[in-house]
Enzyme design. Structure first.
Site, PDB file in Angstrom:
ATOM      1  N   TYR A 144       0.865  -1.187   0.000  1.00  0.00           N
ATOM      2  CA  TYR A 144       0.000   0.000   0.000  1.00  0.00           C
ATOM      3  C   TYR A 144       0.896   1.229   0.000  1.00  0.00           C
ATOM      4  CZ  TYR A 144      -3.567   3.317   1.645  1.00  0.00           C
ATOM      5  OH  TYR A 144      -4.432   4.382   1.771  1.00  0.00           O
TER       6      TYR A 144
ATOM      7  N   ASP B 119       9.264   2.828  -0.539  1.00  0.00           N
ATOM      8  CA  ASP B 119       8.277   3.530   0.282  1.00  0.00           C
ATOM      9  C   ASP B 119       8.602   3.209   1.742  1.00  0.00           C
ATOM     10  OD1 ASP B 119       6.116   4.331   1.759  1.00  0.00           O
ATOM     11  OD2 ASP B 119       4.602   3.585   0.363  1.00  0.00           O
TER      12      ASP B 119
ATOM     13  N   LYS C 266       4.707  10.522   8.198  1.00  0.00           N
ATOM     14  CA  LYS C 266       4.361  10.371   9.612  1.00  0.00           C
ATOM     15  C   LYS C 266       5.494  10.684  10.585  1.00  0.00           C
ATOM     16  CE  LYS C 266       1.891   6.218   8.024  1.00  0.00           C
ATOM     17  NZ  LYS C 266       0.482   6.034   8.088  1.00  0.00           N
TER      18      LYS C 266
HETATM   19  N1  HOZ Z   1      -3.794   2.963   6.049  1.00  0.00           N
HETATM   20  C1  HOZ Z   1      -3.237   3.282   7.308  1.00  0.00           C
HETATM   21  C2  HOZ Z   1      -2.343   2.240   7.831  1.00  0.00           C
HETATM   22  N2  HOZ Z   1      -1.717   1.419   6.919  1.00  0.00           N
HETATM   23  C3  HOZ Z   1      -4.304   3.570   8.332  1.00  0.00           C
HETATM   24  C4  HOZ Z   1      -4.476   4.995   8.462  1.00  0.00           C
HETATM   25  C5  HOZ Z   1      -5.401   5.400   9.596  1.00  0.00           C
HETATM   26  O1  HOZ Z   1      -6.478   4.860   9.723  1.00  0.00           O
HETATM   27  O2  HOZ Z   1      -5.013   6.265  10.352  1.00  0.00           O
END
Ligand code: HOZ
Length: 429
Positions: free
Chosen positions: A145, A240, A268
């Site tokens: 992802y 990534d 992040k």
């Molecule tokens: N897609 C995010 C983790 N792989 C989750 C993001 C969230 O819900 O804060």
């Protein structure tokens, strides 16, 4: 039984005004059943919800709260920065300091551009790779992802997989046709794509340690094989490292595995928890970015002073405490080994994958090295385990297809609590 009255009330209100009641799909608990808990505050290793329930946090905002919640130095850096205004929309010293820090810590990053999220970073990185190479197609891996940019929502992991929409409606056929899908840890699958699309592939993007189909590490030599193939075929290799950057080591996964990317995407953690992303890499590639070069990308909030202050403090703390990674790795190993012993003594099939402070428990006796393995484990068992853990005060990611993240705020005593909670949770599955 958990008291959930306040969370339930909020969820009722939320569903009327927010799609699905949440601002990011995985949070809706759809994969694990029940309604989501609404979090009121978090300090150190613990999150507290609206009803006053306390949980040991193993999400840690999906990685960035590596030093735990409400870290004092980060909070005071934000407080100081706030006094000098919240946003300039003009260059500032902190942006230079941040870029100097990142380039000094990740050797393959010679120049870096700040953006506002990991999604922005990956979208910008593939545009840059396309502009730089003059080619259109990209290769990504099934179950990986890279945020919610159109090009990545083909065979995507994380929430897209959790919600059963790895190929999202709304992505045009043209975009989908330019995204080629390979199998994680299978170099032959990559080679067959490069052979079939000779001279057309701009970039290969990968989470060097996948964290969005659960935690799935690269097998020995796989990343180096990708590096060699990209060099041979003139393909830009993008790592990534939105999850792994500054979490697995100061130099990220590329430091651990000894393989450098051409472009690295970060997120992040470089905002200390505030919304930040970045992409950086070789100078000759980065100089294609506007205004130096022709590939356009911009943003008013890019390099935001609060985010820079938080991120600089976070990265400086990590730099001055290099044993953080060893400590975190050992602690996570202790948790993983203890859970494994309990699974063994209960005679349950399991696989635990771990790299440093990232780990996942899969309910299957098969090895999990790719998406096929991850998706063939028992998500029902995971859901029951998740709910049991919640009852025993541990907040895991609410999906099988996410990684657990351990923070330095988790002391040995707190780790024992996690292990005990897991034991009870497994026993009552
Ligand atoms: N897609 C995010 C983790 N792989 C989750 C993001 C969230 O819900 O804060």
């Amino acid at each position: 039984m958990l008291q959930r009255t306040q969370s339930q009330e909020l969820f009722q209100r939320a569903q009327k005004v927010i799609p699905g009641g949440v601002n990011s799909p995985v949070r809706a608990f759809k994969a694990v059943g029940g309604d989501p808990l609404f979090i009121k505050s978090a300090v150190g290793a613990y999150m507290t919800d609206q009803d006053g329930n306390q949980f040991i946090d193993l999400i840690n905002s999906w990685g960035p709260m590596i030093l735990g919640h409400a870290q004092k130095d980060i909070e005071s850096a934000i407080g100081e920065a706030m006094k000098r205004s919240l946003s300039f929309g003009a260059p500032a010293q902190a942006e230079v300091e941040m870029a100097e820090l990142i380039t000094s810590m990740v050797p393959s990053i010679e120049k870096v551009r700040m953006v506002n999220s990991g999604t922005e970073a990956t979208m910008s990185a593939i545009r840059l790779a396309r502009g730089f190479t003059g080619k259109n197609k990209i290769i990504k891996f099934e179950g990986c992802y890279h945020g919610h940019g159109d090009s990545f929502l083909i065979a995507a992991g994380s929430g897209a997989l959790t919600m059963g929409t790895p190929n999202s409606p709304g992505v045009t056929e043209g975009v989908a046709a330019d995204t080629l899908i390979a199998t994680f840890n299978d170099i032959a699958s990559v080679k067959s794509l490069t052979n079939a699309n000779e001279g057309q592939i701009a970039a290969l993007i990968i989470e060097p340690v996948a964290g969005n189909m659960g935690c799935v590490p690269p097998q020995a030599g796989f990343l180096q094989d990708l590096r060699d193939l990209c060099d041979q075929e003139n393909i830009v290799l993008i790592f990534d490292e939105v999850m792994t950057g500054f979490r697995l080591a100061l130099g990220g996964a590329q430091e651990i595995y000894g393989v450098s990317a051409d472009i690295t995407t970060l997120g992040k953690i470089i905002g200390g928890g505030l919304p930040v992303g970045a992409y950086g890499g070789k100078e000759e590639i980065m100089d294609f970015v506007s205004p130096e070069g022709p590939v356009y990308q911009a943003g008013t909030l890019s390099g935001n002073p609060l985010a820079m202050a938080a991120g600089i403090t976070m990265l400086s703390l990590l730099q001055t405490q290099p044993d953080t990674y060893q400590t975190l790795g050992k602690l996570t190993e202790t948790i993983a080994v203890a859970i494994q012993e309990d699974l063994k003594s209960l005679g349950m099939g399991y696989t635990i994958n771990r790299v440093g402070s990232m780990m996942s428990l899969f309910f299957t006796s098969e090895q999990v090295v790719d998406f096929k393995g991850a998706s063939s484990c028992s998500t029902d068992t995971f859901s029951r385990y998740f709910q049991n853990m919640l009852k025993h005060g541990v907040y895991l990611p609410p999906s099988q297809y996410e990684s657990w993240f351990v923070s330095t705020a988790i002391t040995k005593d707190i780790a024992e609590k996690i292990i005990y909670a897991s034991r009870l949770s497994l026993q009552s599955l």
